[in-house]
Design a protein around this motif. Structure first.
Motif, PDB file in Angstrom:
ATOM      1  N   LEU A  59       0.826  -1.207   0.000  1.00 56.27           N
ATOM      2  CA  LEU A  59       0.000   0.000   0.000  1.00 56.27           C
ATOM      3  C   LEU A  59       0.862   1.260   0.000  1.00 56.27           C
ATOM      4  CD1 LEU A  59      -2.798   1.395   0.267  1.00 56.27           C
ATOM      5  CD2 LEU A  59      -2.443   1.283   2.742  1.00 56.27           C
ATOM      6  N   MET A  60       1.898   1.291   0.824  1.00 51.13           N
ATOM      7  CA  MET A  60       2.796   2.450   0.866  1.00 51.13           C
ATOM      8  C   MET A  60       3.515   2.635  -0.468  1.00 51.13           C
ATOM      9  SD  MET A  60       2.585   4.002   3.744  1.00 51.13           S
ATOM     10  CE  MET A  60       0.850   3.642   3.751  1.00 51.13           C
ATOM     11  N   TRP A  61       3.902   1.537  -1.094  1.00 47.52           N
ATOM     12  CA  TRP A  61       4.569   1.599  -2.393  1.00 47.52           C
ATOM     13  C   TRP A  61       3.623   2.175  -3.450  1.00 47.52           C
ATOM     14  CZ3 TRP A  61       3.878  -1.718  -6.827  1.00 47.52           C
ATOM     15  CH2 TRP A  61       4.837  -1.511  -7.822  1.00 47.52           C
ATOM     16  N   ILE A  62       2.362   1.732  -3.443  1.00 51.31           N
ATOM     17  CA  ILE A  62       1.368   2.265  -4.384  1.00 51.31           C
ATOM     18  C   ILE A  62       1.144   3.751  -4.122  1.00 51.31           C
ATOM     19  CG2 ILE A  62      -1.091   2.175  -5.009  1.00 51.31           C
ATOM     20  CD1 ILE A  62      -0.902  -0.885  -4.587  1.00 51.31           C
ATOM     21  N   LEU A  63       1.107   4.131  -2.844  1.00 52.10           N
ATOM     22  CA  LEU A  63       0.885   5.537  -2.500  1.00 52.10           C
ATOM     23  C   LEU A  63       2.042   6.432  -2.942  1.00 52.10           C
ATOM     24  CD1 LEU A  63      -0.850   5.367   0.984  1.00 52.10           C
ATOM     25  CD2 LEU A  63      -1.866   5.925  -1.224  1.00 52.10           C
ATOM     26  N   THR A  64       3.252   5.882  -3.081  1.00 52.21           N
ATOM     27  CA  THR A  64       4.345   6.699  -3.602  1.00 52.21           C
ATOM     28  C   THR A  64       4.066   7.119  -5.039  1.00 52.21           C
ATOM     29  OG1 THR A  64       5.639   4.784  -4.334  1.00 52.21           O
ATOM     30  CG2 THR A  64       6.080   5.641  -2.111  1.00 52.21           C
ATOM     31  N   TYR A  65       3.467   6.213  -5.826  1.00 55.90           N
ATOM     32  CA  TYR A  65       3.098   6.546  -7.200  1.00 55.90           C
ATOM     33  C   TYR A  65       1.926   7.520  -7.239  1.00 55.90           C
ATOM     34  CZ  TYR A  65       6.325   3.081  -8.947  1.00 55.90           C
ATOM     35  OH  TYR A  65       7.468   2.390  -9.234  1.00 55.90           O
ATOM     36  N   VAL A  66       0.949   7.307  -6.357  1.00 59.76           N
ATOM     37  CA  VAL A  66      -0.180   8.236  -6.283  1.00 59.76           C
ATOM     38  C   VAL A  66       0.325   9.629  -5.899  1.00 59.76           C
ATOM     39  CG1 VAL A  66      -2.315   8.781  -5.045  1.00 59.76           C
ATOM     40  CG2 VAL A  66      -1.876   6.443  -5.791  1.00 59.76           C
ATOM     41  N   GLY A  67       1.237   9.694  -4.926  1.00 60.77           N
ATOM     42  CA  GLY A  67       1.798  10.971  -4.501  1.00 60.77           C
ATOM     43  C   GLY A  67       2.599  11.658  -5.587  1.00 60.77           C
ATOM     44  N   GLY A  69      -1.792  16.440  -2.329  1.00 57.44           N
ATOM     45  CA  GLY A  69      -2.804  16.120  -1.331  1.00 57.44           C
ATOM     46  C   GLY A  69      -4.126  16.824  -1.569  1.00 57.44           C
ATOM     47  N   LEU A 100      -6.134  15.127  -4.252  1.00 55.17           N
ATOM     48  CA  LEU A 100      -6.758  13.909  -3.733  1.00 55.17           C
ATOM     49  C   LEU A 100      -7.975  14.229  -2.876  1.00 55.17           C
ATOM     50  CD1 LEU A 100      -3.625  11.773  -2.828  1.00 55.17           C
ATOM     51  CD2 LEU A 100      -5.206  11.448  -4.726  1.00 55.17           C
TER      52      LEU A 100
END
Length: 193
Positions: free
Chosen positions: A125-133, A138, A141
């Motif tokens: 999840l944190m890895w996916i959120l790095t791409y979202v970020g 913020g 989002l």
């Protein structure tokens, strides 16, 4: 606000009220994309103050012309109590404290790898959120979240059968993949509770 009023708001039961709330929130967030929060708060305060001053002057002139003695136009609002009660503050601060403690406990459990599977899921999840970020900031989002909160419930209500069918298909596929991964990787089998 109670839960029923929030649900009515999100399901667009009163289109006028929901439109005003959604439009005002979206306008505020879009304003924050352009200006700083200090500027946005200042402009909102200035706009409200301009309206109330103009209305007060208008009513004063109207009273002078008509020679009436209506008094201050905002008298009923000035007489109302606006203080927060201690009970309400304690109630909500206790709720926030309980949720914060639960979140801290869960984060400790995930970061200290109490359960390997849950910690790996959290890492993914944190890895996916790095791409979202990297794609969105913020505030973007939050804007997308606001739009989703006001549109998803009504879309789900209208197309519930089809959505439930496809969600069940996706859920079964995810369970199959997770089961296969857990079988092949040693030490990843979940503990039975």
């Amino acid at each position: 606000m109670d839960a029923k009023r929030v649900v009515d708001l999100l399901y667009w039961r009163d289109v006028k009220t929901t439109g005003v709330v959604f439009g005002a929130a979206l306008l505020l967030l879009l304003s924050l994309m352009v200006c700083s929060i200090v500027s946005v708060c200042s402009y909102i305060g200035l706009a409200l103050l301009s309206v109330t001053i103009c209305f007060r002057i208008y009513k004063g002139i109207l009273q002078a012309i008509q020679k009436s003695d209506e008094g201050h136009p905002f008298k009923q609002y000035l007489d109302q109590e606006v203080a927060l009660s201690e009970d309400m503050v304690h109630k909500y601060s206790d709720m926030v404290l309980a949720k914060l403690n639960k979140t801290l406990g869960e984060l400790r459990r995930l970061f200290l790898v109490e359960d390997l599977v849950d910690s790996i899921k959290f890492a993914v999840l944190m890895w996916i959120l790095t791409y979202v970020g990297a794609l969105f900031n913020g505030l973007t989002l939050i804007i997308l979240g606001l739009i989703a909160v006001f549109s998803c419930p009504i879309v789900y209500e209208k197309h519930q059968a089809q959505i439930d069918h496809y969600l069940a298909l996706v859920n079964n596929k995810v369970k199959d993949v997770v089961g296969k991964v857990q079988e092949k990787v040693p030490g990843m089998k979940r503990k039975t509770e």
